[in-house]
Design a protein around this motif. Structure first.
Motif, short mmCIF file in Angstrom:
data_model
loop_
_atom_site.label_atom_id
_atom_site.label_comp_id
_atom_site.label_asym_id
_atom_site.label_seq_id
_atom_site.Cartn_x
_atom_site.Cartn_y
_atom_site.Cartn_z
N GLU A 104 0.82 -1.21 0.00
CA GLU A 104 0.00 0.00 0.00
C GLU A 104 0.86 1.26 0.00
O GLU A 104 0.50 2.26 -0.63
CB GLU A 104 -0.93 -0.02 1.22
N GLU A 105 2.02 1.24 0.69
CA GLU A 105 2.86 2.44 0.71
C GLU A 105 3.44 2.75 -0.65
O GLU A 105 3.68 3.92 -0.99
CB GLU A 105 3.98 2.29 1.75
N LEU A 106 3.67 1.72 -1.48
CA LEU A 106 4.14 1.97 -2.84
C LEU A 106 3.03 2.53 -3.72
O LEU A 106 3.27 3.40 -4.56
CB LEU A 106 4.68 0.68 -3.46
N LEU A 107 1.81 2.05 -3.52
CA LEU A 107 0.69 2.54 -4.32
C LEU A 107 0.34 3.98 -3.98
O LEU A 107 -0.18 4.71 -4.83
CB LEU A 107 -0.53 1.63 -4.12
N ARG A 108 0.61 4.41 -2.73
CA ARG A 108 0.34 5.80 -2.38
C ARG A 108 1.24 6.75 -3.16
O ARG A 108 0.82 7.81 -3.58
CB ARG A 108 0.58 6.01 -0.87
N LYS A 109 2.49 6.34 -3.35
CA LYS A 109 3.45 7.18 -4.06
C LYS A 109 3.46 6.92 -5.57
O LYS A 109 4.27 7.50 -6.28
CB LYS A 109 4.86 6.94 -3.52
N ALA A 110 2.59 6.05 -6.04
CA ALA A 110 2.62 5.67 -7.46
C ALA A 110 2.10 6.81 -8.33
O ALA A 110 1.30 7.64 -7.90
CB ALA A 110 1.78 4.41 -7.68
N LYS A 111 2.56 6.83 -9.55
CA LYS A 111 2.10 7.79 -10.55
C LYS A 111 1.84 7.04 -11.85
O LYS A 111 2.24 5.89 -12.01
CB LYS A 111 3.14 8.88 -10.77
N THR A 112 1.17 7.71 -12.77
CA THR A 112 0.83 7.06 -14.03
C THR A 112 2.03 7.10 -14.97
O THR A 112 2.92 7.95 -14.84
CB THR A 112 -0.36 7.75 -14.69
N LEU A 113 2.03 6.19 -15.93
CA LEU A 113 3.12 6.16 -16.91
C LEU A 113 3.10 7.39 -17.80
O LEU A 113 4.16 7.85 -18.25
CB LEU A 113 2.99 4.89 -17.77
N ALA A 114 1.91 7.94 -18.06
CA ALA A 114 1.83 9.14 -18.89
C ALA A 114 2.49 10.33 -18.21
O ALA A 114 3.17 11.13 -18.85
CB ALA A 114 0.37 9.46 -19.20
N ASP A 115 2.32 10.45 -16.88
CA ASP A 115 2.97 11.55 -16.14
C ASP A 115 4.48 11.39 -16.16
O ASP A 115 5.22 12.37 -16.31
CB ASP A 115 2.46 11.57 -14.69
N ALA A 116 4.97 10.16 -16.01
CA ALA A 116 6.41 9.95 -16.02
C ALA A 116 7.00 10.22 -17.40
O ALA A 116 8.08 10.79 -17.53
CB ALA A 116 6.73 8.51 -15.59
N GLN A 117 6.29 9.82 -18.47
CA GLN A 117 6.80 10.06 -19.82
C GLN A 117 6.79 11.53 -20.17
O GLN A 117 7.65 12.00 -20.91
CB GLN A 117 5.96 9.25 -20.82
#
Length: 412
Positions: A347-360
């Motif tokens: 869950e702690e990783l999913l809180r900090k997760a972002k979409t691939l479109a934002d990273a690209q």
């Protein structure tokens, strides 16, 4: 029209086919011509001892003009029909579904199965399936199996189930908390050099991409002759580009192509379309990769396998080095396979997760900023070098009353 010759034992059968015709049609006509048994025996077409795929159009196989193919025995039909293969369905405005099927399975029942699972409406009038340039409607699929359509191996097909658009349904069981966490936390900046063993998590977008939102028509999926010719030229160029070189020149070219890999960025894609990025040293082993992924899971006792994305091959959990033994590059994509259902990440990783479109979208901005900084430093160094050269060189000007050496005046 191109001429294809099929050889069986001492007989030869010549047939005129269209460039977009698949080899499955050539195979069926050849079996009929030679009056061979096709009920219990499977037949294949080979070229120079290599079996040819039956679903690919003739023009994309890069075969010579007037090619001679061999019709050979492919074993019993019961064995070939029992063999499973994968079909990737690219559904218009709905996403992707991968089905493991057999040759004798019904096509329409397979489509109805994942439509029922995802609660999609199946419109018989709008149903269309396309494999390369071949298109089938509902009437063609209702009583056909994959073997009848010539689909006998792993292949990707395009599918239209209805004219109404629907949002893509992600396979994450609880997508609402992910959306809340993503809205609460601002996107961090991408580091220029990620740290070793640092884990970055990515989640799929909830809404479909802009390409799927558009009202696409059937003509958008049609492959033009110009695109097929361009693809054929690319294959021919890659096949005939091996020039005769000496051993020394070949070694020099190979050494020039090699580059030093400082870090191995490994992206692991999970069945629920979430991803993680982890950086490793080139000298680290595959066992450390497995251990790092286990630390990211909610259940560390979960049994799983890591495979190459293409070709699909399992990577064993052993002490093989990433670059020296497995040949990993600076960026490698692996597929996480397990029989258990998600979600898989903590869950702690999913809180900090972002979409691939934002990273690209953030990566090109960072790259442009680094390029601009590098150009500024180069310009400053170049200007300072020019200033030092101008101050060190003596003045080339002429004094008062002097004449240049090249000016020669004759005496009167």
């Amino acid at each position: 029209m191109s001429l294809v010759s099929v050889v069986h034992k001492f007989g030869t059968y010549k047939i005129k086919v269209e460039p977009g015709c698949s080899l499955n049609e050539v195979l069926q006509k050849s079996i009929t011509h030679f009056k061979l048994e096709s009920v219990s025996i499977a037949w294949i077409l080979t070229y120079h001892g290599k079996e040819l795929p039956l679903t690919v159009p003739l023009r994309l196989l890069n075969l010579p003009k007037g090619v001679k193919l061999e019709l050979n025995h492919g074993g019993t039909k019961l064995v070939s029909e029992a063999k499973s293969f994968r079909v990737k369905f690219q559904i218009l405005s709905r996403g992707v579904e991968v089905a493991v099927v057999k040759q004798s399975d019904s096509v329409i029942k397979t489509i109805e199965g994942f439509c029922r699972k995802n609660c999609w409406d199946l419109d018989p009038q709008a149903l269309k399936m396309q494999c390369f340039s071949k298109v089938w409607g509902y009437d063609d699929l209702v009583a056909a199996s994959f073997a009848h359509l010539g689909i006998l191996e792993d292949v990707a097909v395009r599918l239209t189930v209805s004219n109404s658009a629907a949002p893509v349904k992600t396979s994450i069981e609880n997508p609402t908390p992910l959306a809340e966490h993503r809205n609460e936390i601002s996107l961090p900046e991408i580091d220029t050099k990620p740290q070793l063993h640092e884990v970055l998590a990515y989640i799929p977008e909830e809404a479909p991409s802009t390409a799927t939102k558009q009202n696409l028509v059937d003509e958008d999926y049609e492959v033009s002759i110009r695109q097929l010719k361009s693809y054929q030229k690319t294959i021919s160029r890659s096949a005939g580009s091996n020039a005769l070189l000496t051993k020394r020149l070949r070694e020099e070219q190979e050494n020039a192509k090699k580059h030093i890999i400082e870090q191995c960025n490994i992206r692991v894609r999970f069945p629920d379309r979430t991803c993680i990025d982890i950086n490793f040293s080139p000298d680290e082993t595959m066992h450390l990769v497995y251990e790092a992924i286990k630390r990211c899971l909610t259940d560390r006792s979960l049994t799983f396998e890591l495979c190459y994305s293409h070709p699909h091959k399992k990577i064993e959990d052993n002490e093989a080095k990433l670059v020296a033994d497995l040949g990993f590059g600076s960026k490698t994509l692996l597929v996480f396979e397990t029989s258990h259902k998600g979600p898989y990440l903590k869950e702690e990783l999913l809180r900090k997760a972002k979409t691939l479109a934002d990273a690209q979208s953030a990566a090109p901005q960072e790259q442009r900023r680094q390029t601009a900084n590098g150009l500024d430093v180069e310009n400053i160094n170049a200007q300072s070098d020019k200033a030092e050269e101008s101050s060190a060189k003596p003045s080339g000007g002429l004094r008062m009353g002097q004449k240049p050496k090249w000016l020669k005046l004759g005496k009167k």
